[in-house]
Write an enzyme that holds these catalytic residues in place. Structure first.
Site, PDB file in Angstrom:
ATOM      1  CE  LYS A  83      -4.345   0.897   2.476  1.00 49.85           C
ATOM      2  NZ  LYS A  83      -4.981   0.737   3.796  1.00 49.85           N
TER       3      LYS A  83
HETATM    4  O1  G3P Z   1      -8.846   1.598   4.753  1.00 52.42           O
HETATM    5  C1  G3P Z   1      -8.741   2.915   5.178  1.00 52.42           C
HETATM    6  C2  G3P Z   1      -9.512   3.107   6.417  1.00 52.42           C
HETATM    7  O2  G3P Z   1      -8.929   2.400   7.457  1.00 52.42           O
HETATM    8  C3  G3P Z   1      -9.705   4.499   6.859  1.00 52.42           C
HETATM    9  O3  G3P Z   1     -10.854   4.486   7.613  1.00 52.42           O
HETATM   10  O4  G3P Z   1     -12.439   5.287   9.269  1.00 52.42           O
HETATM   11  O5  G3P Z   1      -9.978   5.794   9.509  1.00 52.42           O
HETATM   12  O6  G3P Z   1     -11.341   6.920   7.764  1.00 52.42           O
HETATM   13  P1  G3P Z   1     -11.172   5.684   8.598  1.00 52.42           P
END
Ligand code: G3P
Length: 217
Positions: A83
């Site tokens: 990634k």
């Molecule tokens: O895969 C990306 C994700 O983990 C981000 O999620 O909820 O931290 O915006 P969030």
């Protein structure tokens, strides 16, 4: 639509994997921090558990350093997707790592133009962050729809991986629009099974069944 689980918690992945719900896993530095585990150890454990792609994220900012980190992460297992962030250096690293035969997930995508660049750089996955756009009053789902249209226009093979999924409605909309993959926390995937009419109907069936005095086993 493929389901990836957005966590580095091995037990939670195993629970969903046993149900056949897991097509892959995504992690990021924040999720590794939350797990309290060593990145190489926990990622190896996850790749042993899950057959599909397991995203492991680089933390360097310069392309050469990202490439070196990506090569190290890719050695963990055959199903690693490296990634990289959607920066110019990240796109360079994506191109090199892809040409070396690795799966690459380009993350932190917030615009359709960024997604177009990732496809040009040969990304296996593009990760638009839905929830974080909604957080600032923009329309995360519109971004998924725009990327879907652009990728279909030119038949790019890069898969749209809807990320930062925070709710069952995000999951539903991503599927409706035709995102190839969504990555969601385990609790969001489990909540997709919930419906109050299912609970109410089951309750009524069981009350009636009790009145019959019968047993199946
Ligand atoms: O895969 C990306 C994700 O983990 C981000 O999620 O909820 O931290 O915006 P969030």
């Amino acid at each position: 639509m493929k389901f990836f689980v957005d966590t580095a918690e091995v037990d939670a992945i195993a629970e969903l994997n046993d149900l056949g719900m897991v097509d892959g896993v995504t992690t990021n530095p924040s999720l590794i921090m939350k797990s309290g585990r060593d990145i190489l150890e926990v990622t190896k454990e996850i790749t042993d558990l899950v057959d599909g792609p397991v995203s492991a994220e680089v933390v360097a900012l310069k392309a050469d350093d990202m490439i070196a980190e990506g090569r190290k992460l890719a050695k963990i297992a055959e199903n690693i997707a490296v990634k990289v962030p959607l920066t110019w250096d990240g796109l360079k690293a994506c191109n090199v790592l892809t040409n070396e035969g690795n799966m690459v997930n380009v993350t932190l995508c917030f615009s359709a133009n960024q997604a177009l660049l990732a496809a040009k750089a040969g990304a296996t996955f593009i990760s638009p962050f839905i929830g974080r756009l909604d957080d600032i009053n923009l329309d995360g789902m519109q971004l998924i729809a725009d990327i879907r249209q652009i990728y279909d226009n030119f038949e790019y093979e890069t898969e749209i991986l809807a990320a930062s999924i925070r709710s069952v409605n995000h999951a539903f909309e991503a599927a409706r629009i035709g995102s190839d993959v969504m990555t969601a926390p385990p609790d969001v995937i489990k909540k997709m099974a919930d419906h109050p009419l299912t609970d109410k109907g089951l309750d009524a069936f069981l009350k009636d069944w009790e009145k019959t005095g019968q047993k199946i086993l």
